[in-house]
Design a protein around this motif. Structure first.
Motif, PDB file in Angstrom:
ATOM      1  N   PHE A  36     -31.725 -13.006   4.769  1.00  0.00           N
ATOM      2  CA  PHE A  36     -31.203 -11.952   3.898  1.00  0.00           C
ATOM      3  C   PHE A  36     -31.274 -12.403   2.450  1.00  0.00           C
ATOM      4  O   PHE A  36     -31.451 -13.589   2.168  1.00  0.00           O
ATOM      5  CB  PHE A  36     -29.746 -11.631   4.263  1.00  0.00           C
ATOM      6  CG  PHE A  36     -29.584 -11.031   5.631  1.00  0.00           C
ATOM      7  CD1 PHE A  36     -30.633 -10.348   6.246  1.00  0.00           C
ATOM      8  CD2 PHE A  36     -28.376 -11.140   6.315  1.00  0.00           C
ATOM      9  CE1 PHE A  36     -30.473  -9.786   7.510  1.00  0.00           C
ATOM     10  CE2 PHE A  36     -28.216 -10.579   7.583  1.00  0.00           C
ATOM     11  CZ  PHE A  36     -29.260  -9.905   8.174  1.00  0.00           C
ATOM     12  N   ASP A  37     -31.110 -11.450   1.518  1.00  0.00           N
ATOM     13  CA  ASP A  37     -31.067 -11.813   0.106  1.00  0.00           C
ATOM     14  C   ASP A  37     -29.612 -11.999  -0.346  1.00  0.00           C
ATOM     15  O   ASP A  37     -28.692 -12.024   0.484  1.00  0.00           O
ATOM     16  CB  ASP A  37     -31.830 -10.800  -0.759  1.00  0.00           C
ATOM     17  CG  ASP A  37     -31.195  -9.421  -0.741  1.00  0.00           C
ATOM     18  OD1 ASP A  37     -29.987  -9.301  -0.457  1.00  0.00           O
ATOM     19  OD2 ASP A  37     -31.908  -8.443  -1.028  1.00  0.00           O
ATOM     20  N   LEU A  38     -29.405 -12.161  -1.655  1.00  0.00           N
ATOM     21  CA  LEU A  38     -28.066 -12.461  -2.186  1.00  0.00           C
ATOM     22  C   LEU A  38     -27.022 -11.426  -1.762  1.00  0.00           C
ATOM     23  O   LEU A  38     -25.867 -11.772  -1.525  1.00  0.00           O
ATOM     24  CB  LEU A  38     -28.123 -12.521  -3.717  1.00  0.00           C
ATOM     25  CG  LEU A  38     -28.070 -13.912  -4.338  1.00  0.00           C
ATOM     26  CD1 LEU A  38     -28.189 -13.811  -5.850  1.00  0.00           C
ATOM     27  CD2 LEU A  38     -26.747 -14.612  -3.972  1.00  0.00           C
ATOM     28  N   VAL A  39     -27.409 -10.145  -1.705  1.00  0.00           N
ATOM     29  CA  VAL A  39     -26.469  -9.114  -1.277  1.00  0.00           C
ATOM     30  C   VAL A  39     -26.029  -9.373   0.165  1.00  0.00           C
ATOM     31  O   VAL A  39     -24.833  -9.295   0.495  1.00  0.00           O
ATOM     32  CB  VAL A  39     -27.100  -7.702  -1.407  1.00  0.00           C
ATOM     33  CG1 VAL A  39     -26.247  -6.659  -0.710  1.00  0.00           C
ATOM     34  CG2 VAL A  39     -27.290  -7.350  -2.870  1.00  0.00           C
ATOM     35  N   GLY A  40     -26.976  -9.707   1.019  1.00  0.00           N
ATOM     36  CA  GLY A  40     -26.641 -10.032   2.410  1.00  0.00           C
ATOM     37  C   GLY A  40     -25.713 -11.237   2.490  1.00  0.00           C
ATOM     38  O   GLY A  40     -24.758 -11.247   3.274  1.00  0.00           O
ATOM     39  N   PHE A  41     -26.002 -12.274   1.653  1.00  0.00           N
ATOM     40  CA  PHE A  41     -25.111 -13.441   1.602  1.00  0.00           C
ATOM     41  C   PHE A  41     -23.681 -12.999   1.253  1.00  0.00           C
ATOM     42  O   PHE A  41     -22.713 -13.410   1.903  1.00  0.00           O
ATOM     43  CB  PHE A  41     -25.593 -14.440   0.543  1.00  0.00           C
ATOM     44  CG  PHE A  41     -26.601 -15.429   1.039  1.00  0.00           C
ATOM     45  CD1 PHE A  41     -27.894 -15.028   1.345  1.00  0.00           C
ATOM     46  CD2 PHE A  41     -26.269 -16.769   1.220  1.00  0.00           C
ATOM     47  CE1 PHE A  41     -28.841 -15.943   1.806  1.00  0.00           C
ATOM     48  CE2 PHE A  41     -27.205 -17.690   1.679  1.00  0.00           C
ATOM     49  CZ  PHE A  41     -28.490 -17.274   1.976  1.00  0.00           C
ATOM     50  N   ILE A  44     -22.200  -9.994   1.442  1.00  0.00           N
ATOM     51  CA  ILE A  44     -21.537  -9.130   2.424  1.00  0.00           C
ATOM     52  C   ILE A  44     -21.139  -9.935   3.663  1.00  0.00           C
ATOM     53  O   ILE A  44     -20.030  -9.784   4.185  1.00  0.00           O
ATOM     54  CB  ILE A  44     -22.430  -7.931   2.801  1.00  0.00           C
ATOM     55  CG1 ILE A  44     -22.659  -7.051   1.563  1.00  0.00           C
ATOM     56  CG2 ILE A  44     -21.791  -7.110   3.922  1.00  0.00           C
ATOM     57  CD1 ILE A  44     -23.527  -5.833   1.812  1.00  0.00           C
ATOM     58  N   LEU A  45     -22.029 -10.822   4.135  1.00  0.00           N
ATOM     59  CA  LEU A  45     -21.668 -11.614   5.316  1.00  0.00           C
ATOM     60  C   LEU A  45     -20.553 -12.605   5.004  1.00  0.00           C
ATOM     61  O   LEU A  45     -19.704 -12.883   5.862  1.00  0.00           O
ATOM     62  CB  LEU A  45     -22.877 -12.348   5.870  1.00  0.00           C
ATOM     63  CG  LEU A  45     -23.914 -11.481   6.578  1.00  0.00           C
ATOM     64  CD1 LEU A  45     -24.753 -12.331   7.514  1.00  0.00           C
ATOM     65  CD2 LEU A  45     -23.281 -10.338   7.338  1.00  0.00           C
TER      66      LEU A  45
END
Lengths: 208, 208, 208
Positions: free
Chosen positions: C37-42, C44-45
């Motif tokens: 994932f990208d930074l947004v995924g980092f 949110i997770l």
């Protein structure tokens, strides 16, 4: 701006908001068609896509039932989107162009709504940005999870949630100096500008 | 109806409600067994299946903690379902028949409860139908998502959510003329009749 | 215990709480890296892993917006975890050891927080245990669902949720006799002791 334009803005924001609900309702229906769901699936995915982000925000804020349930136009508009997607085989090039532009406009509108509502409930900067982003991208995220897909906002897309972050920050900054209406306008311009530019130029966030 | 029958109805509704919690708790456990989960998985799937819809409704309504947590019998009954499913290898033909009939009865009962609760919190017709359907089918939907399946109510089933729509409408219509108890009775008959007829005759909604 | 130790306990609990948020934020980021994932995924997770359980608890309790949004340190600490996981290629043996010990300590801390908060909102024993367990394991469960994995707490793990059940019971028992601080301490010891012993000895719950 002239007074006439300023007076017209709230009505324009309302229109953008409802167009966003309609377009995301249609998108939910298109995904339901792709997954070969029946009318119930169309309705649930339309509601989730169009109203899920605001529902999640209002559940978090705990200031009464979600606006998605109390404003009589929201559910009806989302379901209209489901019916449109059920009757018409949308999804081609013209639909995609229309959706991209409409969704880009509503991205900043929803981010600003979420962020300023969080502020007015007494939350701080970081939670306000989170709820702004959640309002803008939460519906699509829930929809993706519900149909068994990994949410596209997690990676591989073109600055979608990132545009919502900057739109939220713009709205928060201008709400802080008492300019809510201007803040909404700037948020819409920032959100739409950044997300369309990112899509056009293929900008992406780095992965690790 | 004679007075005696009318007086007995609230107790009968309560019984149907709790039988529904038990049966859906067992169903959650059966799915946990199929997925080879341990006791914790049995418990979580039983609670989700049996109480998830009402929890979702109460979280949306924001009128205090979910009844699933404040009524002392609910959690205990759902967990009893998990234990039954853990100890007995249910899932055969007799279980299926029992579950189909019991679940058909509770479908209308839960839809009526959700729809009339939404009305009494001041929501309109469309949100009331949505919360009625959500109460009836939300638990199964959340359970399906949590274990990684696409929710069966999205398509390919036999008018399950549709029966909940009509049961909600019946309850709303009769609540509107002050006949809540009769409304619950009619909702149960409508929900059970339609969902069993649909299963028997293989009725389905069209897909697009 | 001497007075000095007793006085220091609330500060120590706060530290364990925040270390738990940081470690689970990092864990969310490690999973985001694994999924590319990208930074947004980092982000949110990390937020989901670290704060999802408490958010779920507070949404259920309906006593105002989640502490995860009102306490200024929570979101910042979870996002710091995301940044750490984004910059450093963690996930090796030393990280695993650190995470296992830290997460074992926070397990009982979060279970006790959830269970006693439920009691203080007037809920009974069973709902209090449920909310204690939900606070401790809910974030990981939501994160697993969101990325498309079957939650590990459903089976095949080593008494993770079970340790949270016993930690909740310990906290409830001691809160019942007015010993909240001692209850938190005992819950942390019970939760950490049981979960580390189970991991070390390979203890598992039976499946059906």
């Amino acid at each position: 701006m002239t007074d006439h334009v300023v007076e017209a803005l709230p009505g324009i924001f309302r229109l953008i908001d409802l167009v966003g609900v309609l377009l995301n309702g249609v998108l939910g229906g298109i995904i339901a068609r792709r997954k070969r769901f029946d009318l119930v699936g169309f309705a649930i995915l339309a509601i989730t896509s169009a109203l899920g982000g605001g529902m999640l925000r209002d559940i978090m804020l705990q200031a009464g039932p979600p606006v998605a349930l109390t404003d009589p136009l929201y559910l009806a508009t989302a379901l209209l989107g489901a019916v449109v997607a059920f009757l018409l085989p949308l999804g081609g090039r013209w639909w995609t162009r229309l959706y991209v532009v409409g969704d880009a406009l509503v991205l900043g509108c929803w981010a600003a709504t979420g962020a300023t509502k969080a502020l007015s409930e007494g939350l701080g900067l970081l939670p306000a940005v989170l709820l702004g982003v959640m309002t803008a991208v939460g519906g699509g995220m829930i929809r993706d999870v519900v149909v068994g897909d990994v949410p596209t906002i997690f990676g591989g897309n073109t600055l979608y949630a990132t545009s919502a972050v900057f739109a939220s920050l713009a709205a928060i900054g201008l709400a802080d100096v008492g300019q809510n209406t201007v803040g909404m306008l700037v948020a819409i311009i920032v959100g739409a500008g950044l997300s369309i530019a990112a899509r056009w130029r293929g900008w992406r966030l780095p992965d690790a």
